[in-house]
Design an enzyme around this catalytic site. Structure first.
Site, PDB file in Angstrom:
ATOM      1  N   HIS A  84       0.687  -0.926  -0.131  1.00  0.00           N
ATOM      2  CA  HIS A  84       0.690   0.231   0.534  1.00  0.00           C
ATOM      3  C   HIS A  84       0.912   0.765  -0.306  1.00  0.00           C
ATOM      4  O   HIS A  84       2.182   1.592   1.191  1.00  0.00           O
ATOM      5  CB  HIS A  84      -0.466   0.174   1.239  1.00  0.00           C
ATOM      6  CG  HIS A  84      -1.622  -0.859   1.301  1.00  0.00           C
ATOM      7  ND1 HIS A  84      -3.146  -1.626   0.215  1.00  0.00           N
ATOM      8  CD2 HIS A  84      -1.196  -2.484   2.166  1.00  0.00           C
ATOM      9  CE1 HIS A  84      -3.682  -2.276   1.362  1.00  0.00           C
ATOM     10  NE2 HIS A  84      -2.825  -3.339   1.527  1.00  0.00           N
ATOM     11  N   ARG A 101      -0.318   4.386  -0.382  1.00  0.00           N
ATOM     12  CA  ARG A 101      -1.426   5.177  -0.212  1.00  0.00           C
ATOM     13  C   ARG A 101      -1.399   6.093  -1.568  1.00  0.00           C
ATOM     14  O   ARG A 101      -1.199   5.998  -2.379  1.00  0.00           O
ATOM     15  CB  ARG A 101      -0.980   5.772   1.186  1.00  0.00           C
ATOM     16  CG  ARG A 101      -0.632   4.641   1.926  1.00  0.00           C
ATOM     17  CD  ARG A 101      -2.219   4.355   2.669  1.00  0.00           C
ATOM     18  NE  ARG A 101      -1.672   3.587   3.932  1.00  0.00           N
ATOM     19  CZ  ARG A 101      -3.400   2.587   4.314  1.00  0.00           C
ATOM     20  NH1 ARG A 101      -3.260   2.152   2.710  1.00  0.00           N
ATOM     21  NH2 ARG A 101      -2.327   2.092   4.868  1.00  0.00           N
ATOM     22  N   LYS A 113      -8.883  -7.141  -7.792  1.00  0.00           N
ATOM     23  CA  LYS A 113      -8.597  -7.589  -6.179  1.00  0.00           C
ATOM     24  C   LYS A 113      -9.868  -6.908  -5.489  1.00  0.00           C
ATOM     25  O   LYS A 113     -11.297  -6.536  -5.950  1.00  0.00           O
ATOM     26  CB  LYS A 113      -7.817  -6.104  -6.003  1.00  0.00           C
ATOM     27  CG  LYS A 113      -7.565  -6.407  -4.283  1.00  0.00           C
ATOM     28  CD  LYS A 113      -6.668  -6.787  -3.653  1.00  0.00           C
ATOM     29  CE  LYS A 113      -7.695  -6.761  -1.787  1.00  0.00           C
ATOM     30  NZ  LYS A 113      -5.910  -7.692  -1.032  1.00  0.00           N
ATOM     31  N   HIS A 125      -8.816 -10.881  -1.341  1.00  0.00           N
ATOM     32  CA  HIS A 125      -8.320 -11.155   0.437  1.00  0.00           C
ATOM     33  C   HIS A 125      -9.196 -12.016   1.198  1.00  0.00           C
ATOM     34  O   HIS A 125     -10.668 -11.319   1.103  1.00  0.00           O
ATOM     35  CB  HIS A 125      -8.579  -9.576   0.697  1.00  0.00           C
ATOM     36  CG  HIS A 125      -8.625  -9.137   2.170  1.00  0.00           C
ATOM     37  ND1 HIS A 125      -8.103  -8.002   3.221  1.00  0.00           N
ATOM     38  CD2 HIS A 125      -9.494  -9.928   3.555  1.00  0.00           C
ATOM     39  CE1 HIS A 125      -8.033  -8.387   4.381  1.00  0.00           C
ATOM     40  NE2 HIS A 125      -9.149  -9.599   4.306  1.00  0.00           N
ATOM     41  N   HIS A 141      -1.992 -12.159   1.876  1.00  0.00           N
ATOM     42  CA  HIS A 141      -1.893 -12.557   2.954  1.00  0.00           C
ATOM     43  C   HIS A 141      -2.611 -13.597   3.592  1.00  0.00           C
ATOM     44  O   HIS A 141      -3.417 -13.125   5.140  1.00  0.00           O
ATOM     45  CB  HIS A 141      -1.484 -10.743   3.843  1.00  0.00           C
ATOM     46  CG  HIS A 141      -2.767  -9.882   2.970  1.00  0.00           C
ATOM     47  ND1 HIS A 141      -4.512 -11.374   3.151  1.00  0.00           N
ATOM     48  CD2 HIS A 141      -3.424  -9.470   2.879  1.00  0.00           C
ATOM     49  CE1 HIS A 141      -5.321 -10.222   2.771  1.00  0.00           C
ATOM     50  NE2 HIS A 141      -4.592  -9.229   2.623  1.00  0.00           N
ATOM     51  N   LEU A 175      -4.344  -6.722   9.276  1.00  0.00           N
ATOM     52  CA  LEU A 175      -5.211  -7.608   8.835  1.00  0.00           C
ATOM     53  C   LEU A 175      -5.024  -8.985   7.630  1.00  0.00           C
ATOM     54  O   LEU A 175      -5.364  -7.974   6.517  1.00  0.00           O
ATOM     55  CB  LEU A 175      -6.973  -6.982   8.419  1.00  0.00           C
ATOM     56  CG  LEU A 175      -8.374  -6.185   9.888  1.00  0.00           C
ATOM     57  CD1 LEU A 175      -8.912  -6.034   9.075  1.00  0.00           C
ATOM     58  CD2 LEU A 175      -8.545  -7.816  10.390  1.00  0.00           C
ATOM     59  N   ASP A 221       2.616  -6.844   2.259  1.00  0.00           N
ATOM     60  CA  ASP A 221       1.153  -6.004   2.539  1.00  0.00           C
ATOM     61  C   ASP A 221       1.941  -4.965   3.579  1.00  0.00           C
ATOM     62  O   ASP A 221       0.654  -4.388   4.916  1.00  0.00           O
ATOM     63  CB  ASP A 221       0.078  -7.080   3.770  1.00  0.00           C
ATOM     64  CG  ASP A 221      -1.529  -6.498   3.903  1.00  0.00           C
ATOM     65  OD1 ASP A 221      -1.432  -5.435   3.195  1.00  0.00           O
ATOM     66  OD2 ASP A 221      -2.204  -6.823   4.453  1.00  0.00           O
TER      67      ASP A 221
HETATM   68  C1  NCD Z   1      -4.766  -2.281   4.857  1.00  0.00           C
HETATM   69  C2  NCD Z   1      -4.298  -1.185   4.489  1.00  0.00           C
HETATM   70  O1  NCD Z   1      -4.081  -0.388   5.707  1.00  0.00           O
HETATM   71  O2  NCD Z   1      -4.915  -0.554   3.315  1.00  0.00           O
HETATM   72  N1  NCD Z   1      -4.475  -3.305   5.911  1.00  0.00           N
HETATM   73  C3  NCD Z   1      -4.123  -4.203   6.623  1.00  0.00           C
HETATM   74  O3  NCD Z   1      -4.354  -4.858   7.666  1.00  0.00           O
HETATM   75  N2  NCD Z   1      -3.541  -4.894   5.600  1.00  0.00           N
HETATM   76  C4  NCD Z   1      -5.267  -2.744   3.404  1.00  0.00           C
HETATM   77  C5  NCD Z   1      -5.881  -4.966   3.728  1.00  0.00           C
HETATM   78  O4  NCD Z   1      -4.625  -5.223   2.696  1.00  0.00           O
HETATM   79  O5  NCD Z   1      -6.530  -6.104   4.305  1.00  0.00           O
HETATM   80 ZN    ZN Z   2      -2.937  -5.215   1.631  1.00  0.00          ZN
END
Ligand code: NCD
Ligand code: ZN
Length: 366
Positions: free
Chosen positions: A15, A17, A107, A145, A188, A232, A261
């Site tokens: 991620h 952002r 996704k 996911h 994950h 998560l 992740d």
């Molecule tokens: C991720 C996020 O913060 O964007 N959070 C996480 O706990 N992994 C979202 C995700 O991939 O589940």
């Molecule tokens: Zn993720």
């Protein structure tokens, strides 16, 4: 001192952002020997259309890729942004996107199942409305996911089962068997149930594994409520972590690969909860090396280094049909200090630092 050189690698689930924080997060990935990444589409708004031309409230993959490249991502050899599946996704979008070469993966988010998952729809929707069929035909990879959504708390995490196990024992076999040519990445994964599902399936089914799920268990999170470890799917039990460790360290592993992740949050603990996501940008190969050692692997041994290379550098690239980078980086068994990452939106804690560990036993030489 142990030191071994590896091809640069792709983080196949991360991620980055959006906005002003992008350069810091992208640089952290470049610093840890990444030649590319699969950048998750849970932006605000979600990246849920392919082309700029298709005017929409959603962001397009073209737009997000442009932002990523302008923020330093042009230094990556490969950048993949999967399409966020929503109720507005159509089979035509998949076919047209794949034809253009821009759309490589989609996704699936369980509705409200994690950070930024409010636009997800129940998985059955895509089985019925032709999305998975279109993906199978067009050769677009499905990133899943895999957690059952909408469970009551007593079912979500129970002594005998949990949201991931329910998903992998109910929906996943159906998807795999209905769409045998669809390539699926079980993302994950955290449970033995998911490891077994992936191992028993054809070579169309693979999985990413994060550093935190290889190193820690739910006890690490709960003892002292170490909220930096809250991500998560949530951490599971010893049996699960052992199954994950065994899968990634198997000499013949071709299905399990690195996807950190890494999910930065500058504010983790809120007034009435905690943001899900662990930040491992800049330090993931070091953490993966730690996890191999925890699993009893001696990384001074050439054969073990090859197994590590399969997991970090080769299996994922092969599954996504990405070229193995010519450039290298080196992992060294040498203490390296950890510090918080400064971004335009405040500091972000790398996971071990959030747990009180300010020195890592491994370092990277680019
Ligand atoms: C991720 C996020 O913060 O964007 N959070 C996480 O706990 N992994 C979202 C995700 O991939 O589940
Ligand atoms: Zn993720």
């Amino acid at each position: 001192m142990i030191s071994f050189t590896l091809p640069k690698w792709y983080d196949l689930h991360t991620h980055f952002r959006q906005g002003d924080v992008l350069p810091a997060y992208i640089q952290a990935h470049l610093d840890m020997g990444c030649a590319g990444a699969l950048a998750m589409p849970n932006t605000k708004p979600p990246t849920a259309i392919v082309f700029d031309k298709d005017k929409s409230e959603y962001w397009s993959i073209e737009r997000y890729m442009r932002d990523l490249r302008n923020a330093g991502g042009s230094k990556f050899q490969e950048l993949v942004v999967p399409l966020y599946l929503t109720i507005d996704t159509t089979p035509d979008m998949i076919i047209e996107g794949a034809k253009s070469g821009i759309l490589k993966a989609c996704k699936y988010y369980p509705p409200h199942g994690t950070t930024g998952a409010e636009f997800g729809a129940p998985i059955d929707k895509y089985i019925e409305n032709g999305i998975f069929t279109a993906m199978e035909v067009a050769g677009v990879i499905l990133c899943i996911h895999g957690e059952e959504h909408g469970l009551s708390p007593d079912k979500y995490f129970d002594r005998s089962t949990n949201a991931e196990e329910i998903f992998y024992s109910t929906h996943m076999p159906i998807i795999r068997d209905k769409f045998p040519k669809l390539k699926i990445v079980c993302e994950h994964i955290t449970t033995k149930t998911a490891v077994d599902f992936v191992s028993e399936s054809s070579d169309k089914v693979a999985a990413t594994v994060t550093p935190q799920h290889l190193i820690y268990t739910i006890g690490d999170l709960i003892q002292g409520l170490k909220y930096h470890l809250f991500c998560l799917p949530v951490l599971k039990h010893c049996e699960d972590r052992n199954a994950l460790q065994a899968a990634v360290t198997a000499p013949d592993n071709t299905k399990f690969f690195a996807g950190t992740d890494s999910a930065p949050h500058s504010i983790k603990a809120t007034k009435c909860g905690c943001a899900a996501g662990c930040f491992t940008g800049g330090i993931a190969p070091q953490l993966y090396a730690m996890s191999f050692e925890l699993a009893g692997v001696d990384l001074s041994d050439q054969k073990s280094q090859d197994i590590f290379k399969n997991f970090l550098c080769l299996n994922g690239a092969n599954f996504y049909n990405l070229p193995i980078p010519q450039e290298n980086f080196t992992l060294v068994k040498q203490a390296s200090p950890l510090k918080a990452l400064k971004t335009s939106n405040g500091e972000v804690m790398p996971l071990p630092l959030g747990l009180g560990m300010d020195i890592l036993p491994w370092a990277i030489q680019n």
